[in-house]
Design a protein around this motif. Structure first.
Motif, PDB file in Angstrom:
ATOM      1  N   THR A  77       0.852  -1.196   0.000  1.00 23.05           N
ATOM      2  CA  THR A  77       0.000   0.000   0.000  1.00 23.05           C
ATOM      3  C   THR A  77       0.881   1.236   0.000  1.00 23.05           C
ATOM      4  O   THR A  77       1.892   1.285   0.709  1.00 23.05           O
ATOM      5  N   GLU A  78       0.486   2.206  -0.794  1.00 27.87           N
ATOM      6  CA  GLU A  78       1.214   3.473  -0.858  1.00 27.87           C
ATOM      7  C   GLU A  78       0.224   4.627  -0.814  1.00 27.87           C
ATOM      8  O   GLU A  78      -0.937   4.465  -1.193  1.00 27.87           O
ATOM      9  N   GLN A  79       0.703   5.777  -0.341  1.00 31.89           N
ATOM     10  CA  GLN A  79      -0.110   6.991  -0.417  1.00 31.89           C
ATOM     11  C   GLN A  79       0.368   7.799  -1.617  1.00 31.89           C
ATOM     12  O   GLN A  79       1.567   7.961  -1.836  1.00 31.89           O
ATOM     13  N   GLU A  80      -0.587   8.290  -2.413  1.00 30.73           N
ATOM     14  CA  GLU A  80      -0.248   9.063  -3.600  1.00 30.73           C
ATOM     15  C   GLU A  80      -1.287  10.149  -3.819  1.00 30.73           C
ATOM     16  O   GLU A  80      -2.318  10.181  -3.128  1.00 30.73           O
ATOM     17  N   ARG A  81      -1.024  11.019  -4.779  1.00 34.00           N
ATOM     18  CA  ARG A  81      -1.965  12.072  -5.145  1.00 34.00           C
ATOM     19  C   ARG A  81      -2.912  11.551  -6.213  1.00 34.00           C
ATOM     20  O   ARG A  81      -2.491  10.886  -7.161  1.00 34.00           O
ATOM     21  N   SER A  82      -4.170  11.852  -6.066  1.00 30.77           N
ATOM     22  CA  SER A  82      -5.177  11.327  -6.981  1.00 30.77           C
ATOM     23  C   SER A  82      -5.115  12.020  -8.338  1.00 30.77           C
ATOM     24  O   SER A  82      -5.243  13.242  -8.418  1.00 30.77           O
ATOM     25  N   PRO A  83      -4.950  11.251  -9.433  1.00 30.49           N
ATOM     26  CA  PRO A  83      -5.005  11.853 -10.773  1.00 30.49           C
ATOM     27  C   PRO A  83      -6.453  12.143 -11.168  1.00 30.49           C
ATOM     28  O   PRO A  83      -7.394  11.679 -10.508  1.00 30.49           O
ATOM     29  N   ALA A  84      -6.617  12.876 -12.246  1.00 33.40           N
ATOM     30  CA  ALA A  84      -7.949  13.339 -12.635  1.00 33.40           C
ATOM     31  C   ALA A  84      -8.970  12.215 -12.831  1.00 33.40           C
ATOM     32  O   ALA A  84     -10.080  12.286 -12.279  1.00 33.40           O
ATOM     33  N   PRO A  85      -8.679  11.165 -13.612  1.00 31.91           N
ATOM     34  CA  PRO A  85      -9.707  10.117 -13.828  1.00 31.91           C
ATOM     35  C   PRO A  85     -10.132   9.446 -12.533  1.00 31.91           C
ATOM     36  O   PRO A  85     -11.323   9.180 -12.326  1.00 31.91           O
ATOM     37  N   LEU A  86      -9.167   9.190 -11.633  1.00 32.84           N
ATOM     38  CA  LEU A  86      -9.498   8.552 -10.370  1.00 32.84           C
ATOM     39  C   LEU A  86     -10.288   9.501  -9.474  1.00 32.84           C
ATOM     40  O   LEU A  86     -11.217   9.072  -8.765  1.00 32.84           O
ATOM     41  N   SER A  87      -9.957  10.773  -9.504  1.00 34.85           N
ATOM     42  CA  SER A  87     -10.681  11.761  -8.700  1.00 34.85           C
ATOM     43  C   SER A  87     -12.147  11.804  -9.077  1.00 34.85           C
ATOM     44  O   SER A  87     -13.027  11.956  -8.215  1.00 34.85           O
ATOM     45  N   ALA A  88     -12.429  11.647 -10.372  1.00 33.26           N
ATOM     46  CA  ALA A  88     -13.820  11.653 -10.820  1.00 33.26           C
ATOM     47  C   ALA A  88     -14.564  10.438 -10.277  1.00 33.26           C
ATOM     48  O   ALA A  88     -15.737  10.536  -9.887  1.00 33.26           O
ATOM     49  N   ARG A  89     -13.899   9.299 -10.237  1.00 29.80           N
ATOM     50  CA  ARG A  89     -14.544   8.087  -9.718  1.00 29.80           C
ATOM     51  C   ARG A  89     -14.824   8.188  -8.224  1.00 29.80           C
ATOM     52  O   ARG A  89     -15.847   7.697  -7.730  1.00 29.80           O
ATOM     53  N   LEU A  90     -13.916   8.822  -7.481  1.00 37.47           N
ATOM     54  CA  LEU A  90     -14.081   8.939  -6.035  1.00 37.47           C
ATOM     55  C   LEU A  90     -14.758  10.239  -5.625  1.00 37.47           C
ATOM     56  O   LEU A  90     -15.005  10.451  -4.436  1.00 37.47           O
ATOM     57  N   ARG A  91     -15.013  11.107  -6.608  1.00 36.46           N
ATOM     58  CA  ARG A  91     -15.645  12.410  -6.350  1.00 36.46           C
ATOM     59  C   ARG A  91     -14.853  13.225  -5.335  1.00 36.46           C
ATOM     60  O   ARG A  91     -15.407  13.760  -4.354  1.00 36.46           O
ATOM     61  N   ILE A  92     -13.551  13.279  -5.560  1.00 38.33           N
ATOM     62  CA  ILE A  92     -12.679  14.107  -4.743  1.00 38.33           C
ATOM     63  C   ILE A  92     -11.928  15.057  -5.661  1.00 38.33           C
ATOM     64  O   ILE A  92     -12.011  14.953  -6.888  1.00 38.33           O
ATOM     65  N   ARG A  93     -11.183  15.986  -5.087  1.00 28.06           N
ATOM     66  CA  ARG A  93     -10.430  16.939  -5.899  1.00 28.06           C
ATOM     67  C   ARG A  93      -9.162  16.288  -6.442  1.00 28.06           C
ATOM     68  O   ARG A  93      -8.550  15.450  -5.772  1.00 28.06           O
ATOM     69  N   GLU A  94      -8.793  16.679  -7.645  1.00 32.05           N
ATOM     70  CA  GLU A  94      -7.558  16.183  -8.222  1.00 32.05           C
ATOM     71  C   GLU A  94      -6.386  16.571  -7.324  1.00 32.05           C
ATOM     72  O   GLU A  94      -6.279  17.711  -6.884  1.00 32.05           O
ATOM     73  N   GLY A  95      -5.526  15.617  -7.016  1.00 35.01           N
ATOM     74  CA  GLY A  95      -4.387  15.865  -6.148  1.00 35.01           C
ATOM     75  C   GLY A  95      -4.630  15.529  -4.696  1.00 35.01           C
ATOM     76  O   GLY A  95      -3.678  15.523  -3.897  1.00 35.01           O
ATOM     77  N   ASP A  96      -5.877  15.232  -4.322  1.00 41.41           N
ATOM     78  CA  ASP A  96      -6.154  14.822  -2.942  1.00 41.41           C
ATOM     79  C   ASP A  96      -5.440  13.498  -2.655  1.00 41.41           C
ATOM     80  O   ASP A  96      -5.310  12.648  -3.542  1.00 41.41           O
ATOM     81  N   VAL A 182     -12.534  -4.819 -14.532  1.00 41.63           N
ATOM     82  CA  VAL A 182     -13.756  -4.652 -13.748  1.00 41.63           C
ATOM     83  C   VAL A 182     -13.545  -3.479 -12.799  1.00 41.63           C
ATOM     84  O   VAL A 182     -12.738  -3.556 -11.876  1.00 41.63           O
ATOM     85  N   GLU A 183     -14.245  -2.388 -13.050  1.00 39.39           N
ATOM     86  CA  GLU A 183     -14.184  -1.228 -12.155  1.00 39.39           C
ATOM     87  C   GLU A 183     -15.286  -1.374 -11.111  1.00 39.39           C
ATOM     88  O   GLU A 183     -16.467  -1.327 -11.443  1.00 39.39           O
ATOM     89  N   ARG A 184     -14.901  -1.558  -9.873  1.00 33.51           N
ATOM     90  CA  ARG A 184     -15.872  -1.720  -8.779  1.00 33.51           C
ATOM     91  C   ARG A 184     -15.745  -0.547  -7.822  1.00 33.51           C
ATOM     92  O   ARG A 184     -14.640  -0.216  -7.393  1.00 33.51           O
ATOM     93  N   THR A 185     -16.867   0.069  -7.491  1.00 32.15           N
ATOM     94  CA  THR A 185     -16.867   1.198  -6.563  1.00 32.15           C
ATOM     95  C   THR A 185     -17.832   0.928  -5.421  1.00 32.15           C
ATOM     96  O   THR A 185     -18.988   0.552  -5.657  1.00 32.15           O
ATOM     97  N   HIS A 186     -17.354   1.080  -4.192  1.00 32.14           N
ATOM     98  CA  HIS A 186     -18.178   0.915  -2.996  1.00 32.14           C
ATOM     99  C   HIS A 186     -18.669   2.288  -2.529  1.00 32.14           C
ATOM    100  O   HIS A 186     -17.901   3.253  -2.533  1.00 32.14           O
ATOM    101  N   TYR A 187     -19.924   2.322  -2.122  1.00 31.07           N
ATOM    102  CA  TYR A 187     -20.548   3.582  -1.685  1.00 31.07           C
ATOM    103  C   TYR A 187     -21.054   3.464  -0.255  1.00 31.07           C
ATOM    104  O   TYR A 187     -21.538   2.405   0.178  1.00 31.07           O
ATOM    105  N   CYS A 188     -20.959   4.574   0.448  1.00 27.70           N
ATOM    106  CA  CYS A 188     -21.635   4.754   1.727  1.00 27.70           C
ATOM    107  C   CYS A 188     -22.667   5.836   1.479  1.00 27.70           C
ATOM    108  O   CYS A 188     -22.328   7.018   1.385  1.00 27.70           O
ATOM    109  N   GLY A 189     -23.914   5.435   1.303  1.00 27.95           N
ATOM    110  CA  GLY A 189     -24.922   6.381   0.861  1.00 27.95           C
ATOM    111  C   GLY A 189     -24.610   6.796  -0.565  1.00 27.95           C
ATOM    112  O   GLY A 189     -24.454   5.968  -1.451  1.00 27.95           O
TER     113      GLY A 189
END
Length: 226
Positions: A77-96, A182-189
């Protein structure tokens, strides 16, 4: 010819069968298209072995990786900055910041699938529920639930694309090979709390879905008639 046998060059084939090199080239390409032969750049054409197929269950009750009979090997496991496509999937800001966990599905120590998982670091930072701190035996749903993010919905999207260089190195395969993703996304609400890519060779991986359908009552059953 047994698997692994090197075929004669197109020039030698043309001479042996008294045809033009264009004909022998077309024949070799046809064998590749039919999956009987593989082309290895700089080496020639070789008889392919019949690929072993693996069923990946996508309806597991724990909503885990769904690797079926494959064993899971966690690479890290590593910590990294979120790129644009991944940010859209997680609904976070790019670079978070996000936690990225990489693992593989193995069959007799040979990599068959690659699993890449990302989750926003903000969900568990400062707790003992991050992928770094939590027990390896604690599943994703239990770990996020213990941090107050209870998963209640999963969405999957399946596609086919070419294998990328970084993925090929982990799978021991050639870049450009067709793979299932297979792109799988888990949601809380309504909030995405984790997203992942399950990647495997299209010729080796079959996705198994079991869907329960609501049974509508027949009018006669509704009235209590025989």
């Amino acid at each position: 010819m047994p698997p692994g046998t090197r075929l004669p060059s197109r020039t030698r084939l043309a001479r042996r069968y008294h045809v033009s090199e264009q004909i022998s080239r077309t024949a070799l390409r046809l064998l590749v298209t039919e999956g009987l032969v593989e082309a290895r750049p700089g080496s020639g054409y070789f008889v392919r072995s019949e690929p072993e197929q693996f069923r990946l269950c996508r309806t597991d009750s724990s909503s885990g990786s769904g690797l079926g009979e494959l064993s899971r090997e966690v690479i890290g496991t590593e910590q990294e900055r979120s790129p644009a496509p991944l940010s859209a999937r997680l609904r976070i800001r790019e670079g978070d910041p996000v936690y990225r966990t990489t693992s593989r599905g193995l069959s007799t120590h040979l990599p068959i699938t690659l699993h890449l998982s990302w989750e926003p670091a903000a969900l568990t930072v400062g707790t003992l529920r991050t992928p770094f701190d939590a027990s390896p035996d604690l599943g994703l749903l239990d770990r996020l639930g213990a941090a107050g993010h209870h998963v209640d919905r999963v969405i999957e999207e399946v596609g086919v694309r070419a294998l990328r260089d970084s993925e090929a190195a982990l799978l021991g395969a050639a870049p450009g090979r067709s793979v299932l993703v297979v792109e799988r996304t888990h949601y809380c609400g309504s909030r995405p709390v984790e997203t992942s890519d399950l990647i495997g060779a299209a010729e080796q991986c079959r996705l198994l879905y079991k869907l329960s359908l609501a049974r509508s009552q027949h009018p006669a059953e509704h009235r209590g008639d025989p």
